[in-house]
Enzyme design. Structure first.
Site, PDB file in Angstrom:
ATOM      1  CD1 TRP A   1      -0.356   0.861   3.372  1.00 41.41           C
ATOM      2  CD2 TRP A   1      -1.613   2.264   2.170  1.00 41.41           C
ATOM      3  NE1 TRP A   1      -0.535   2.003   4.097  1.00 41.41           N
ATOM      4  CE2 TRP A   1      -1.311   2.880   3.388  1.00 41.41           C
ATOM      5  CE3 TRP A   1      -2.391   2.956   1.242  1.00 41.41           C
ATOM      6  CZ2 TRP A   1      -1.747   4.155   3.715  1.00 41.41           C
ATOM      7  CZ3 TRP A   1      -2.819   4.227   1.567  1.00 41.41           C
ATOM      8  CH2 TRP A   1      -2.505   4.805   2.793  1.00 41.41           C
TER       9      TRP A   1
ATOM     10  CG  HIS B   1       1.057   5.098  12.277  1.00 41.26           C
ATOM     11  ND1 HIS B   1       2.073   4.350  11.738  1.00 41.26           N
ATOM     12  CD2 HIS B   1       0.162   5.272  11.276  1.00 41.26           C
ATOM     13  CE1 HIS B   1       1.802   4.076  10.473  1.00 41.26           C
ATOM     14  NE2 HIS B   1       0.644   4.637  10.161  1.00 41.26           N
TER      15      HIS B   1
ATOM     16  CB  VAL C   1       6.517   3.711   4.367  1.00 41.28           C
ATOM     17  CG1 VAL C   1       6.701   3.095   5.740  1.00 41.28           C
ATOM     18  CG2 VAL C   1       6.285   5.207   4.515  1.00 41.28           C
TER      19      VAL C   1
HETATM   20  C1  LIG Z   1       7.858  -5.814   8.146  1.00 38.80           C
HETATM   21  C2  LIG Z   1       7.957  -5.777   6.646  1.00 38.80           C
HETATM   22  C3  LIG Z   1       9.152  -4.932   6.211  1.00 38.80           C
HETATM   23  C4  LIG Z   1       8.112  -7.208   6.167  1.00 38.80           C
HETATM   24  O1  LIG Z   1       8.152  -7.213   4.771  1.00 38.80           O
HETATM   25  P1  LIG Z   1       7.977  -8.584   3.966  1.00 38.80           P
HETATM   26  O2  LIG Z   1       8.020  -8.232   2.524  1.00 38.80           O
HETATM   27  O3  LIG Z   1       6.775  -9.283   4.481  1.00 38.80           O
HETATM   28  O4  LIG Z   1       9.255  -9.384   4.402  1.00 38.80           O
HETATM   29  P2  LIG Z   1       9.813 -10.778   3.840  1.00 38.80           P
HETATM   30  O5  LIG Z   1      10.200 -11.601   4.993  1.00 38.80           O
HETATM   31  O6  LIG Z   1       8.863 -11.336   2.838  1.00 38.80           O
HETATM   32  O7  LIG Z   1      11.187 -10.390   3.105  1.00 38.80           O
HETATM   33  C5  LIG Z   1      11.349  -9.251   2.362  1.00 38.80           C
HETATM   34  C6  LIG Z   1      12.740  -9.202   1.781  1.00 38.80           C
HETATM   35  O8  LIG Z   1      13.712  -9.607   2.744  1.00 38.80           O
HETATM   36  C7  LIG Z   1      14.541 -10.607   2.172  1.00 38.80           C
HETATM   37  N1  LIG Z   1      14.965 -11.539   3.214  1.00 38.80           N
HETATM   38  C8  LIG Z   1      14.217 -12.465   3.850  1.00 38.80           C
HETATM   39  N2  LIG Z   1      14.975 -13.122   4.750  1.00 38.80           N
HETATM   40  C9  LIG Z   1      16.232 -12.594   4.677  1.00 38.80           C
HETATM   41  C10 LIG Z   1      17.446 -12.839   5.352  1.00 38.80           C
HETATM   42  N3  LIG Z   1      17.557 -13.773   6.302  1.00 38.80           N
HETATM   43  N4  LIG Z   1      18.527 -12.081   5.030  1.00 38.80           N
HETATM   44  C11 LIG Z   1      18.446 -11.124   4.087  1.00 38.80           C
HETATM   45  N5  LIG Z   1      17.311 -10.852   3.399  1.00 38.80           N
HETATM   46  C12 LIG Z   1      16.225 -11.571   3.699  1.00 38.80           C
HETATM   47  C13 LIG Z   1      13.666 -11.301   1.163  1.00 38.80           C
HETATM   48  O9  LIG Z   1      14.443 -11.936   0.172  1.00 38.80           O
HETATM   49  C14 LIG Z   1      12.913 -10.135   0.585  1.00 38.80           C
HETATM   50  O10 LIG Z   1      13.745  -9.452  -0.335  1.00 38.80           O
HETATM   51  P3  LIG Z   1      13.149  -8.701  -1.624  1.00 38.80           P
HETATM   52  O11 LIG Z   1      12.249  -7.613  -1.102  1.00 38.80           O
HETATM   53  O12 LIG Z   1      14.363  -8.160  -2.305  1.00 38.80           O
HETATM   54  O13 LIG Z   1      12.408  -9.725  -2.399  1.00 38.80           O
HETATM   55  C15 LIG Z   1       6.650  -5.192   5.997  1.00 38.80           C
HETATM   56  O14 LIG Z   1       5.542  -5.881   6.461  1.00 38.80           O
HETATM   57  C16 LIG Z   1       6.463  -3.726   6.288  1.00 38.80           C
HETATM   58  O15 LIG Z   1       6.965  -2.896   5.549  1.00 38.80           O
HETATM   59  N6  LIG Z   1       5.737  -3.388   7.361  1.00 38.80           N
HETATM   60  C17 LIG Z   1       5.557  -2.025   7.841  1.00 38.80           C
HETATM   61  C18 LIG Z   1       4.769  -1.238   6.884  1.00 38.80           C
HETATM   62  C19 LIG Z   1       4.381   0.082   7.456  1.00 38.80           C
HETATM   63  O16 LIG Z   1       4.446   0.336   8.615  1.00 38.80           O
HETATM   64  N7  LIG Z   1       3.908   0.954   6.621  1.00 38.80           N
HETATM   65  C20 LIG Z   1       3.442   2.215   7.063  1.00 38.80           C
HETATM   66  C21 LIG Z   1       2.544   2.710   6.070  1.00 38.80           C
HETATM   67  S1  LIG Z   1       1.672   4.127   6.606  1.00 38.80           S
END
Ligand SMILES: CC(C)(COP(=O)(O)OP(=O)(O)OC[C@H]1O[C@@H](n2cnc3c(N)ncnc32)[C@H](O)[C@@H]1OP(=O)(O)O)[C@@H](O)C(=O)NCCC(=O)NCCS
Length: 488
Positions: free
Chosen positions: A380, A418, A384
């Site tokens: 979304w 937030h 961020v």
């Molecule tokens: C917490 C958060 C970052 C998790 O993201 P996610 O995409 O579910 O995380 P994933 O575990 O699937 O992994 C994401 C990335 O980390 C990498 N990764 C996973 N495990 C890893 C490890 N052990 N070492 C290195 N990289 C790793 C994955 O390969 C992936 O990389 P890519 O993006 O290049 O494909 C996400 O949910 C988020 O951004 N949350 C907060 C959002 C927010 O507060 N927004 C505010 C809007 S107002």
């Protein structure tokens, strides 16, 4: 509107509707083509496909076939039902709109908006705070220049960087809390700008540190080709610019380009568009203007009276009326949130990007199809999310922190921001925003554990539609009790 359902059954001589029609060029062979998702055409008992070729005297008009709404029919074209939903939605909202006008008259007052930002026309604390934020940006740049020149050790640099970043958050908060002339809306705007600056400078320092740590002869990462193929390349361009290298990037021009660009993640060389598309920019600017007015109008005409009418049930602790008010508030709140999404992520960020010829326009992905809460947060708010992944989540994973712990840490940090953006401007610490964001961790687990597909998608929508008005009502109620109760 919707496509008509396919005709069922072949017409006999009495049916009269089965005459052969020559396929028109526009329809191609559409005369006999089955509509997408339409009902399977029944096999005629005579074995002939076309009723025009019926042997004379065959009066049969029934065949073995399922009713359309039973799953065995294989029918899946509900386009007409979707159109019906849209018509009903428009009608219901038209009724609500009329009811609102009859009850309250016209409440929209654009001049009143100005008073939300300024209490005293001779005192402009929020714009002053925004201008003052430049001091932190310049301090960050000077710090990096000294680190690049070697006149400052990495240790001292890290300490000064933390001090500068902390000041970005603490200084405006202190001003807002101590200066009564700052209005809540003006304060939220100033703190929002400072939060963005905090995230940007954090990224700026990280990337410069990575450049210093990179071995001298390390191979350079080539620019990624634009996604979306030839069309995106033509629209956004992949014009080759002279690549800036560390420490040449430590200039005011480079820093301020990044500070104004619609991204929170720093790069020495951003992908750039070849030219400014004037019509595209004009469209985005018109949208910005129109949707700003629409949001202000909807808040004044629809949200504010509903919120005001919710205070009595809260005072009386009348739970059934509180729920009724909550559901009533959910509709305008959600509509305004959707408009805000389009206004900010599509119109504003694209307009800014176009002006700066900033090439990467992926500000959001298809969050509306989210079948899990995790998918929603990944899609979304891409600026961020990208920042969280690059500067917080992945560094934690690299240090050996578990995935669940790292995810929880990101959500808690997001919850802090937030809360910071709501509590400080309202001068009232209630943790509703913090809890709303922190609750995403168990909610994500619950949805992914028990719901899939359409049910998961419905759960995400429900959490968005109902979660936000709960927080809004909580804050307004507490604000009302604190500030307005004495007056009546
Ligand atoms: C917490 C958060 C970052 C998790 O993201 P996610 O995409 O579910 O995380 P994933 O575990 O699937 O992994 C994401 C990335 O980390 C990498 N990764 C996973 N495990 C890893 C490890 N052990 N070492 C290195 N990289 C790793 C994955 O390969 C992936 O990389 P890519 O993006 O290049 O494909 C996400 O949910 C988020 O951004 N949350 C907060 C959002 C927010 O507060 N927004 C505010 C809007 S107002």
């Amino acid at each position: 509107m919707g496509e008509r359902g396919g005709s069922a059954g072949a017409a006999g001589p009495a049916g009269g509707g089965g005459g052969h029609r020559a396929p028109s060029p526009a329809r191609g062979n559409g005369g006999s083509r089955r509509r997408r998702g339409g009902p399977p055409k029944p096999e005629h008992p005579s074995g002939h496909g076309d009723s025009a070729e019926e042997p004379a005297g065959d009066f049969r008009c029934h065949t073995v076939q399922e009713s359309l709404l039973s799953s065995a029919s294989g029918f899946s074209n509900y386009r007409g039902v979707l159109n019906w939903c849209v018509v009903m939605l428009v009608l219901c909202n038209a009724r609500l709109f009329l009811e609102n006008l009859i009850k309250y008259g016209i409440l929209v007052d654009p001049i009143q908006v100005v008073s939300l930002f300024l209490k005293d026309p001779y005192s402009w604390p929020s714009p002053c705070l925004v201008i003052g934020a430049n001091v932190f940006a310049v301090a960050g740049l000077e710090l990096e220049r000294r680190l690049a020149a070697g006149s400052l050790s990495e240790r001292a640099g890290s300490a000064l960087r933390c001090l500068n970043l902390l000041s970005i958050l603490c200084f405006p908060a202190a001003v807002v809390l101590l200066l009564p002339s700052v209005t809540p809306v003006g304060a939220a705007f100033a703190l929002g700008i400072h939060t963005v600056l905090f995230l940007k400078l954090f990224s700026f320092h990280d990337v410069n540190k990575w450049c210093r740590q990179r071995p001298q002869n390390a191979p350079k990462t080539p620019q990624k080709p634009p996604q979306g193929g030839e069309e995106a390349r033509r629209a956004n361009g992949d014009v080759a610019h002279r690549e800036v290298e560390y420490p040449e990037n430590l200039s005011y021009r480079n820093l301020y380009y990044f500070l104004l660009a619609p991204t929170l993640c720093y790069e020495l060389n951003f992908p750039r568009s070849p030219r400014l598309r004037k019509r595209f920019l004009l469209r985005r600017l018109c949208e910005m203007l129109f949707f700003t007015q629409l949001q202000v109008g909807l808040i004044q005409q629809w949200m504010v009276p509903t919120i005001q009418n919710s205070m009595k049930p809260f005072r009386d602790m009348d739970y059934s009326r509180i729920i009724e008010r909550l559901l009533k508030l959910a509709v305008p709140n959600h509509l305004i949130w959707l408009i805000f999404f389009y206004w900010f992520f599509h119109s504003c960020l694209n307009a800014g990007a176009e002006l700066l010829r900033f090439g990467d326009r992926q500000f959001y992905r298809d969050w509306w199809n989210s079948e899990s809460v995790t998918y929603f947060w990944q899609n979304w708010n891409i600026p961020v999310h990208k920042w969280c992944l690059r500067h917080f989540y992945k560094p934690m994973l690299r240090r050996g922190v578990g995935k669940r712990t790292a995810q929880a840490a990101v959500f808690l940090a997001s919850a802090f921001f937030h809360e910071y953006l709501v509590s400080v401007p309202l001068r009232m610490f209630r943790l509703w925003a913090f809890m709303g964001m922190a609750a995403q961790i168990p909610l994500a687990w619950l949805v992914s554990r028990f719901l899939r597909g359409h049910y998961g998608n419905a759960a995400v929508w429900l959490s968005l539609i109902l979660g936000q008005p709960v927080a809004v009502l909580m804050y307004v109620h507490d604000y009302y009790v604190l500030h307005c109760n004495n007056t009546g």
